[in-house]
Design a protein around this motif. Structure first.
Motif, PDB file in Angstrom:
ATOM      1  N   TYR A 245      -2.294   1.002   5.281  1.00  7.19           N
ATOM      2  CA  TYR A 245      -1.682   2.197   4.705  1.00  7.19           C
ATOM      3  C   TYR A 245      -2.116   2.374   3.256  1.00  7.19           C
ATOM      4  N   LYS A 246      -2.254   3.622   2.862  1.00  5.94           N
ATOM      5  CA  LYS A 246      -2.419   3.986   1.449  1.00  5.94           C
ATOM      6  C   LYS A 246      -1.147   4.700   1.028  1.00  5.94           C
ATOM      7  N   ILE A 247      -0.536   4.237  -0.066  1.00  2.89           N
ATOM      8  CA  ILE A 247       0.762   4.769  -0.488  1.00  2.89           C
ATOM      9  C   ILE A 247       0.690   5.198  -1.947  1.00  2.89           C
ATOM     10  N   VAL A 248       1.184   6.398  -2.245  1.00  4.13           N
ATOM     11  CA  VAL A 248       1.303   6.905  -3.613  1.00  4.13           C
ATOM     12  C   VAL A 248       2.786   6.991  -3.961  1.00  4.13           C
ATOM     13  N   PHE A 249       3.165   6.403  -5.105  1.00  4.14           N
ATOM     14  CA  PHE A 249       4.557   6.384  -5.553  1.00  4.14           C
ATOM     15  C   PHE A 249       4.709   7.208  -6.821  1.00  4.14           C
ATOM     16  N   LEU A 250       5.864   7.865  -6.951  1.00  7.66           N
ATOM     17  CA  LEU A 250       6.280   8.499  -8.193  1.00  7.66           C
ATOM     18  C   LEU A 250       7.596   7.883  -8.641  1.00  7.66           C
ATOM     19  N   LEU A 251       7.736   7.633  -9.927  1.00  4.45           N
ATOM     20  CA  LEU A 251       8.992   7.100 -10.471  1.00  4.45           C
ATOM     21  C   LEU A 251       9.900   8.274 -10.791  1.00  4.45           C
ATOM     22  N   GLU A 252      10.993   8.424 -10.035  1.00  2.00           N
ATOM     23  CA  GLU A 252      11.930   9.524 -10.215  1.00  2.00           C
ATOM     24  C   GLU A 252      13.349   8.973 -10.236  1.00  2.00           C
ATOM     25  N   ASP A 253      14.078   9.296 -11.293  1.00  2.00           N
ATOM     26  CA  ASP A 253      15.490   8.900 -11.401  1.00  2.00           C
ATOM     27  C   ASP A 253      15.674   7.391 -11.237  1.00  2.00           C
ATOM     28  N   GLY A 254      14.705   6.629 -11.704  1.00  2.41           N
ATOM     29  CA  GLY A 254      14.811   5.176 -11.618  1.00  2.41           C
ATOM     30  C   GLY A 254      14.363   4.596 -10.297  1.00  2.41           C
ATOM     31  N   PHE A 255      13.896   5.431  -9.358  1.00  2.00           N
ATOM     32  CA  PHE A 255      13.411   4.966  -8.057  1.00  2.00           C
ATOM     33  C   PHE A 255      11.898   5.155  -7.968  1.00  2.00           C
ATOM     34  N   TRP A 256      11.243   4.171  -7.368  1.00  2.00           N
ATOM     35  CA  TRP A 256       9.852   4.364  -6.980  1.00  2.00           C
ATOM     36  C   TRP A 256       9.868   5.028  -5.610  1.00  2.00           C
ATOM     37  N   ARG A 257       9.696   6.357  -5.615  1.00  2.00           N
ATOM     38  CA  ARG A 257       9.746   7.118  -4.374  1.00  2.00           C
ATOM     39  C   ARG A 257       8.344   7.324  -3.820  1.00  2.00           C
ATOM     40  N   ILE A 258       8.233   7.270  -2.501  1.00  2.00           N
ATOM     41  CA  ILE A 258       6.945   7.485  -1.844  1.00  2.00           C
ATOM     42  C   ILE A 258       6.638   8.979  -1.800  1.00  2.00           C
ATOM     43  N   ARG A 259       5.473   9.345  -2.352  1.00  2.00           N
ATOM     44  CA  ARG A 259       5.021  10.741  -2.300  1.00  2.00           C
ATOM     45  C   ARG A 259       4.082  10.967  -1.119  1.00  2.00           C
ATOM     46  N   HIS A 260       3.193  10.002  -0.902  1.00  2.00           N
ATOM     47  CA  HIS A 260       2.273  10.065   0.235  1.00  2.00           C
ATOM     48  C   HIS A 260       2.234   8.688   0.888  1.00  2.00           C
ATOM     49  N   LEU A 261       2.256   8.657   2.207  1.00  2.00           N
ATOM     50  CA  LEU A 261       2.045   7.433   2.967  1.00  2.00           C
ATOM     51  C   LEU A 261       1.088   7.781   4.104  1.00  2.00           C
ATOM     52  N   ILE A 262      -0.140   7.308   3.975  1.00  2.00           N
ATOM     53  CA  ILE A 262      -1.191   7.671   4.910  1.00  2.00           C
ATOM     54  C   ILE A 262      -1.657   6.432   5.658  1.00  2.00           C
ATOM     55  N   LYS A 263      -1.653   6.514   6.993  1.00  2.00           N
ATOM     56  CA  LYS A 263      -2.170   5.410   7.804  1.00  2.00           C
ATOM     57  C   LYS A 263      -3.685   5.576   7.903  1.00  2.00           C
ATOM     58  N   GLU A 264      -4.431   4.644   7.319  1.00  2.00           N
ATOM     59  CA  GLU A 264      -5.882   4.742   7.288  1.00  2.00           C
ATOM     60  C   GLU A 264      -6.532   4.168   8.538  1.00  2.00           C
ATOM     61  N   SER A 265      -5.881   3.174   9.147  1.00  2.00           N
ATOM     62  CA  SER A 265      -6.434   2.587  10.370  1.00  2.00           C
ATOM     63  C   SER A 265      -5.332   1.855  11.106  1.00  2.00           C
ATOM     64  N   GLN A 266      -5.552   1.659  12.405  1.00  2.00           N
ATOM     65  CA  GLN A 266      -4.617   0.857  13.182  1.00  2.00           C
ATOM     66  C   GLN A 266      -5.341   0.302  14.400  1.00  2.00           C
ATOM     67  N   MET A 267      -4.846  -0.836  14.876  1.00  2.00           N
ATOM     68  CA  MET A 267      -5.397  -1.451  16.076  1.00  2.00           C
ATOM     69  C   MET A 267      -4.330  -2.338  16.699  1.00  2.00           C
ATOM     70  N   PRO A 268      -4.438  -2.619  17.977  1.00  2.00           N
ATOM     71  CA  PRO A 268      -3.447  -3.510  18.608  1.00  2.00           C
ATOM     72  C   PRO A 268      -3.434  -4.870  17.924  1.00  2.00           C
ATOM     73  N   PHE A 269      -2.243  -5.398  17.759  1.00  2.00           N
ATOM     74  CA  PHE A 269      -2.100  -6.711  17.125  1.00  2.00           C
ATOM     75  C   PHE A 269      -2.509  -7.817  18.089  1.00  2.00           C
ATOM     76  N   LYS A 270      -3.334  -8.725  17.615  1.00  2.00           N
ATOM     77  CA  LYS A 270      -3.744  -9.874  18.415  1.00  2.00           C
ATOM     78  C   LYS A 270      -3.419 -11.137  17.634  1.00  2.00           C
ATOM     79  N   ALA A 271      -2.445 -11.878  18.128  1.00  2.00           N
ATOM     80  CA  ALA A 271      -2.063 -13.124  17.447  1.00  2.00           C
ATOM     81  C   ALA A 271      -3.166 -14.158  17.608  1.00  2.00           C
ATOM     82  N   LYS A 272      -3.428 -14.883  16.546  1.00  2.17           N
ATOM     83  CA  LYS A 272      -4.400 -15.970  16.615  1.00  2.17           C
ATOM     84  C   LYS A 272      -3.733 -17.191  17.233  1.00  2.17           C
ATOM     85  N   ILE A 273      -4.203 -17.561  18.395  1.00  2.00           N
ATOM     86  CA  ILE A 273      -3.619 -18.704  19.097  1.00  2.00           C
ATOM     87  C   ILE A 273      -4.609 -19.852  19.054  1.00  2.00           C
TER      88      ILE A 273
END
Length: 505
Positions: free
Chosen positions: A178-206
């Motif tokens: 994920y790529k996330i952009v935060f803005l500081l508003e009223d003392g909170f780090w609020r998320i302005r953008h949350l973009i999923k750049e890639s995804q794949m099925p999780f494969k546990a290393k056994i």
């Protein structure tokens, strides 16, 4: 007398006036302080989010080398806390289809998309149970004015279970960036953008853990006076030392002990409990005994929103003791299949899978197992565990067949008969129960079956008990009395005839 009463009344009125003035001044002072220092953020929250352990995925920051202004540790912690809280309120919103809390952690533009998505799900009667189990954020940018931050969060392990009309339609575990952009508003780090750049099925290393040289000849252990409360106020190193000597002299090499989830502090594991557990492991090592440590005893929730808390609990214990010489294996949970009906089989199995991965990622040396209550469930997650453990309290004449069936279904894993035994109780509540001689014959016969099938084994249990918590077998006296007499040793210290069959003679 009239003058005296007037003086008393006058004094009461003056004191009341002084107290009222003091309260007014105190209120004005508090308000002035509030306006000049700013409101405490926790008092501003309109959600259930408080700074308590409720969402604790594993989080590992890349060393800071960001563009722009250097971020100090205080700002980084605030950003991290708000980021995790943003995930938490989103998961709650997806599960409940309510938007409470979203505005505290997302800007106007970001929450528009979230609210539209939640409204659509609500309209179609879709709910999502989800959690993230690990994050690996990198701070890419922090603005000079300290109001904007950008992070990239890689290899986020995210579990989701999707329901429509209260019926599950999809279950998935993914790894995403994920790529996330935060803005500081009223003392909170609020998320302005949350973009999923890639995804794949999780494969546990056994990684394959060698178990061919493993030899478990053991017993399930509680001290006779503190069953199911081994690490409580009556914890005694002397008692445990003496008992471990008895076990070793009987020809055994392993003990199985239990860590109760709530007793040890849940997500916030209690240091005093860890110290008692360490002392127990030290005693086992001194007596040349190995320990199978069973986690999550008396836990039965399995809620997806609790997974990160469970993860934190297990990782604390496993990471603390993974290098201790006494540890021989981790047992994820005792008899989880007994919760299939009340909690849902798919929920329990998904939770077990996640905890196996957590323990493996923390300790890649020691084998992992699950203590199934019967042979019928023992094949579940057989490809994820290193040892297949099962309990057997059924007809001993059917045990050999059950073992051969298991070996056919699971040909490449060691089998551990992790619990077995028979009560020597015969009395008012079970007049046709087994005698001590019957108990001895049972253990003699089962040792022959164990030897013929080359099984690892751990019997139940060293002592008879007098006090058994209702959580174990309930309040019914006929169940409690039977459970109290499974031991090889009576409460008075006298060894029963079965004692000589704790191991193969």
């Amino acid at each position: 007398m009239v003058g005296l009463n007037k003086n008393i009344l006058r004094s009461i009125i003056i004191l009341s006036y002084i107290m009222i003035i003091a309260l007014i001044l105190s209120g004005i002072s508090a308000l002035f302080s509030y306006l000049n220092t700013g409101a405490d953020r926790s008092s501003m929250l309109h959600t259930e989010i408080q700074k308590v352990a409720q969402y604790t995925p594993k989080l590992t920051w890349t060393p800071l080398q960001n563009e722009g202004r250097h971020m100090d540790s205080q700002n980084l912690i605030a950003l991290q806390n708000d980021y995790l809280d943003a995930w938490y309120v989103k998961h709650i919103a997806y599960k409940t289809n309510k938007t409470a809390g979203i505005k505290d952690y997302y800007t106007d533009s970001a929450r528009t998309h979230l609210c539209d998505f939640i409204a659509l799900n609500k309209d179609q009667n879709i709910t999502i149970e989800a959690t993230t189990l690990s994050h690996n954020p990198t701070l890419d940018f922090f603005s000079e004015d300290g109001q904007l931050a950008v992070i990239t969060d890689r290899d986020v392990v995210e579990y989701k279970r999707i329901f429509k009309d209260n019926e599950p339609i999809l279950e998935t575990t993914e790894t995403a960036t994920y790529k996330i952009v935060f803005l500081l508003e009223d003392g909170f780090w609020r998320i302005r953008h949350l973009i999923k750049e890639s995804q794949m099925p999780f494969k546990a290393k056994i990684s394959k853990i060698e178990t061919n040289n493993l030899s478990i000849k053991g017993i399930n252990y509680y001290p006779k006076d503190t069953p199911w409360n081994m690490f409580g106020d009556k914890f005694s190193k002397d008692i445990i030392t003496n008992d471990f000597k008895i076990i070793k002299q009987a020809g055994l090499n392993t003990v199985r002990i239990f860590v109760q989830y709530e007793d040890f502090g849940k997500a916030e594991v209690k240091p005093k409990k860890l110290e008692k557990l360490k002392q127990t492991l030290d005693i086992a090592e001194a007596q040349r005994l190995k320990v199978v440590l069973t986690l999550f005893d008396f836990y039965g929730d399995y809620s997806v929103m609790d997974w990160t808390l469970n993860q934190r609990h297990a990782s604390t214990i496993v990471d603390t003791f993974k290098n201790h010489n006494a540890i021989v294996a981790w047992d994820i949970k005792n008899e989880p299949n007994l919760d299939f009906e009340s909690r849902g089989k798919s929920n329990v199995v998904a939770w077990l899978d996640a905890m196996i991965h957590l323990v493996r990622s923390t300790d890649s040396i020691h084998p992992v197992t699950i203590g199934w209550s019967n042979t019928a469930s023992a094949s579940i997650l057989k490809d994820k565990v290193d040892l297949v453990s099962f309990h057997y309290y059924e007809d001993i004449n059917e045990l050999d067949t059950a073992i051969k069936t298991l070996k056919k279904n699971i040909p490449n894993k060691k089998l551990v008969l992790q619990e077995y035994g028979i009560s020597s109780y015969s009395g008012l509540w079970k007049p046709f129960g087994s005698s001590e001689e019957d108990q001895a014959n049972y253990h003699k016969k089962i040792q022959d079956i164990i030897a013929d099938n080359n099984l690892e084994f751990m019997s139940w249990t060293l002592y008879d008990f007098t006090e058994i918590p209702k959580e174990v077998v309930g309040r019914l006296p006929w169940r409690k009395n039977i459970q109290e007499h499974f031991g090889f040793i009576k409460q008075n210290g006298e060894r029963k005839p079965a004692f000589r069959y704790m191991a193969k003679p």
